[in-house]
Design an enzyme around this catalytic site. Structure first.
Site, PDB file in Angstrom:
ATOM      1  N   ASN B 148       0.869  -1.171   0.000  1.00 18.78           N
ATOM      2  CA  ASN B 148       0.000   0.000   0.000  1.00 18.78           C
ATOM      3  C   ASN B 148       0.907   1.222   0.000  1.00 18.78           C
ATOM      4  O   ASN B 148       1.459   1.597   1.033  1.00 18.78           O
ATOM      5  CB  ASN B 148      -0.886  -0.029   1.257  1.00 18.78           C
ATOM      6  CG  ASN B 148      -1.724   1.213   1.410  1.00 18.78           C
ATOM      7  OD1 ASN B 148      -1.661   2.133   0.596  1.00 18.78           O
ATOM      8  ND2 ASN B 148      -2.508   1.266   2.470  1.00 18.78           N
ATOM      9  N   CYS B 151       0.731   5.557   1.544  1.00 20.20           N
ATOM     10  CA  CYS B 151       1.157   6.087   2.842  1.00 20.20           C
ATOM     11  C   CYS B 151       2.115   7.256   2.641  1.00 20.20           C
ATOM     12  O   CYS B 151       2.866   7.298   1.673  1.00 20.20           O
ATOM     13  CB  CYS B 151       1.867   5.011   3.643  1.00 20.20           C
ATOM     14  SG  CYS B 151       0.826   3.570   3.914  1.00 20.20           S
TER      15      CYS B 151
END
Lengths: 258, 337
Positions: B148, B151
């Protein structure tokens, strides 16, 4: 199956418009509701000197049937405090209390409802029937109604009715409404010498099962708890503690009409 | 599969999926849902071809101040803030029961500097090896890793890692060194041009790309006229973003040759067809799964019937939207002098 619905938007509008025979898909039951037995037990026996008022006293059941109670001390009252759509769960609470009446030992029940305006008060008839039902089985039950705009009952907030009820040790409170109302009710409970109270809190929920972590409120110990899973009912000490608010709000104040 | 319906199985790297529908990370927790709904079938027969748990970070996170979610027109704005117990607790408590599920698992990690992705990949690899053995071929068909990269890089002014090709390259390369098997990079749409990011991830060794994560958005409190969410801005998901996400999948598929997991507002079989036509070979259901945890499985069934109606195989569908499209990015040509 019947639901008490306030049509505030497209979703609730569809529910209200649904006709008999139409299918509805339900995910539930979810979370932890009011522990009515605990609330009733919390009313058994006063914890301190009780003023001589006879309002709200109910003859106890068979001697020894209620733990801690004896023929002498006055029983506390189960006080229901709700605002707006927060009144809805108490239809079931009142019916549940009625089903427990046969076993005896129920406290007097004082129900206090506050509404914004007459529109919100439309469902009162159902509650009046439920309260009649309680009286019919020998439970002392009273209903107080107030509205902000004065169009129904007196004019004012439900906390006005609560102040007049003069909470005292031995009472127990079940409450559901806006965060502001709940926080104010808890302050009254604390001020009355530590009256136990349980609050059904609200938070916007995406999943309702604990997947999304979206519905958290901050508890009195600083931790975050999911209203869908830990709640929606929280004990007052857990939710509010010694002060402050179990806010799902960011401090920007009341958020109506969202 | 029922006789007469096309084969829906797809490969994602070494993972073999029975059908193309998975969940978006952070939107379905099989264990919580099974417990809350008292539906052990969710664990016995998970309604996804692969299960993607929520983002794990190096250190524990409480998540953002409430309110964390708010409904918008055809969407959901969230500022959850990646709450999780941290990778150590994850390896101890979550990993064993995840690996016991009867589905491939795509673990998801988020780092706050490019270096953290390598550390997370290494820690998870050790955790998986402790349970399934040191030989990767024993488990790379069962466990993949998704990065992911939405961030913020706390060392670079909190600019999102996935908005910068160099940071993306660094994060992916760091994880690639540590992780054998499927490495999916989940792209953020909050960029001017997603293709350089996608290319950077591919060049750094990604096995596949998943797109897209949520779109940045803002909702104000109706009464106070200040940001409603505790985190102020949030990420938008739901049907409102589908055309935006679909365009990005279309562009990346035209520019980069990696397998794609497409997502963004998927809630009907038409959405599944659209994303696969644009080039996704796997489709993730996110926000729509909140309303119906079984939706991915249902969409798989509907996909099979939709293909059968057209007499198509999955291969006919994947990427068919690109046929004959010469200018997929709709680049305006300058006037000829």
């Amino acid at each position: 199956m019947e639901f008490l619905v306030s049509p505030v938007g497209p979703g609730t509008g569809e529910l209200v418009a649904a006709g008999v025979g139409e299918g509805v898909w339900i995910l539930g039951p979810l979370g932890h509701g009011f522990d009515i037995q605990a609330a009733v037990s919390a009313c058994s026996g006063a914890r301190g000197p009780v003023p001589g008022a006879s309002a709200g006293l109910v003859p106890g059941g068979a001697p020894g049937s209620v733990p801690g109670a004896s023929a002498g001390p006055a029983r506390g009252r189960l006080v229901i405090v709700a605002g707006g759509v927060g009144v809805a769960p108490f239809l079931f609470v009142l019916e549940d209390l009625k089903s427990r009446a046969a076993a005896g030992g129920l406290p007097a029940v004082l129900t206090l409802f506050g509404f914004r305006d007459g529109v919100q008060a439309e469902a009162l008839g159902r509650f009046e029937s439920a309260i009649e039902g309680l009286r019919a089985v020998g439970v002392s039950a009273e209903l107080g109604v107030i509205s902000e705009d004065g169009s129904f009952g007196r004019s004012g907030l439900v906390t006005t009715l609560l102040a007049e009820a003069a909470l005292r040790p031995g009472d127990a409170v079940l409450a559901c409404g806006s965060h502001g109302m709940c926080a104010a009710v808890w302050e009254v409970c604390r001020g009355a010498g530590g009256v136990p109270a349980w609050f059904s809190l609200e938070a916007a929920m995406a999943c309702g099962v604990g997947s999304c972590h979206g519905c958290v409120v901050r508890l009195s110990d600083g931790s975050l708890a999911e209203v869908c899973r830990r709640g929606p009912v929280f004990a007052g000490a857990e939710a509010f503690g010694e002060g402050g608010c179990a806010c799902a709000g960011s401090g920007s104040g009341e958020s109506e009409g969202r | 599969m029922t006789a007469g319906l096309p084969d829906l199985s797809v490969d994602l790297g070494p993972l073999r999926l029975a059908h193309p529908l998975v969940n978006g990370s952070g939107t379905l927790d099989l264990f919580e849902a099974a417990a809350a709904l008292q539906e052990p079938a969710l664990l016995r027969e998970p309604p996804v071809a692969a299960y993607v748990p929520k983002t794990v970070t190096l250190r524990p996170r409480c998540g953002n101040e409430p309110p964390r979610i708010v409904e918008t027109e055809a969407g959901l704005l969230n500022s959850i803030g990646l709450p999780n117990a941290g990778v150590e607790a994850f390896v101890e408590e979550e990993l064993p029961r995840l690996l016991a599920l009867p589905r491939p698992i795509i673990l998801n990690v988020g780092g706050f500097s490019p270096e953290e992705y390598g550390l997370l990949a290494a820690r998870l690899r050790r955790g998986v090896e402790a349970l399934l053995g040191a030989d990767p071929s024993a488990w790379t068909t069962r466990v993949g890793l998704e990065l992911n990269i939405s961030c913020p890089n706390v060392h670079s002014g909190c600019i999102s890692i996935g908005t910068d090709p160099a940071e993306t390259r660094s994060a992916v390369a760091g994880a690639r060194v540590e992780w054998p098997g499927l490495l999916v990079v989940k792209l953020t749409p909050n960029v001017t041009d997603i293709v350089p990011i996608a290319r950077a991830a591919a060049e750094a060794g990604a096995s596949a790309l998943s797109l897209v994560n949520t779109f940045k958005g803002l909702v104000l409190d109706r009464v106070t006229l200040r940001p409603y969410l505790g985190g102020a801005t949030g990420g938008l998901s739901g049907p409102a973003v589908k055309p935006l996400a679909l365009r990005l999948v279309f562009e990346v598929a035209a520019a980069v040759g990696l397998p794609i997991v497409g997502m963004g507002g998927v809630c009907s079989v038409g959405d599944v067809l659209d994303f696969m036509a644009c080039g996704a070979r796997v489709v993730a259901v996110g926000a729509a799964g909140f309303r119906d945890p079984w939706l991915p499985a249902r969409l798989a069934q509907e996909l099979a019937h939709a293909l059968a109606d057209r007499r198509w195989t999955l291969a006919d569908l994947i990427g068919c939207a690109h046929r004959g499209v010469k200018n997929p990015r709709n680049v305006l040509r300058p006037p000829t002098p």
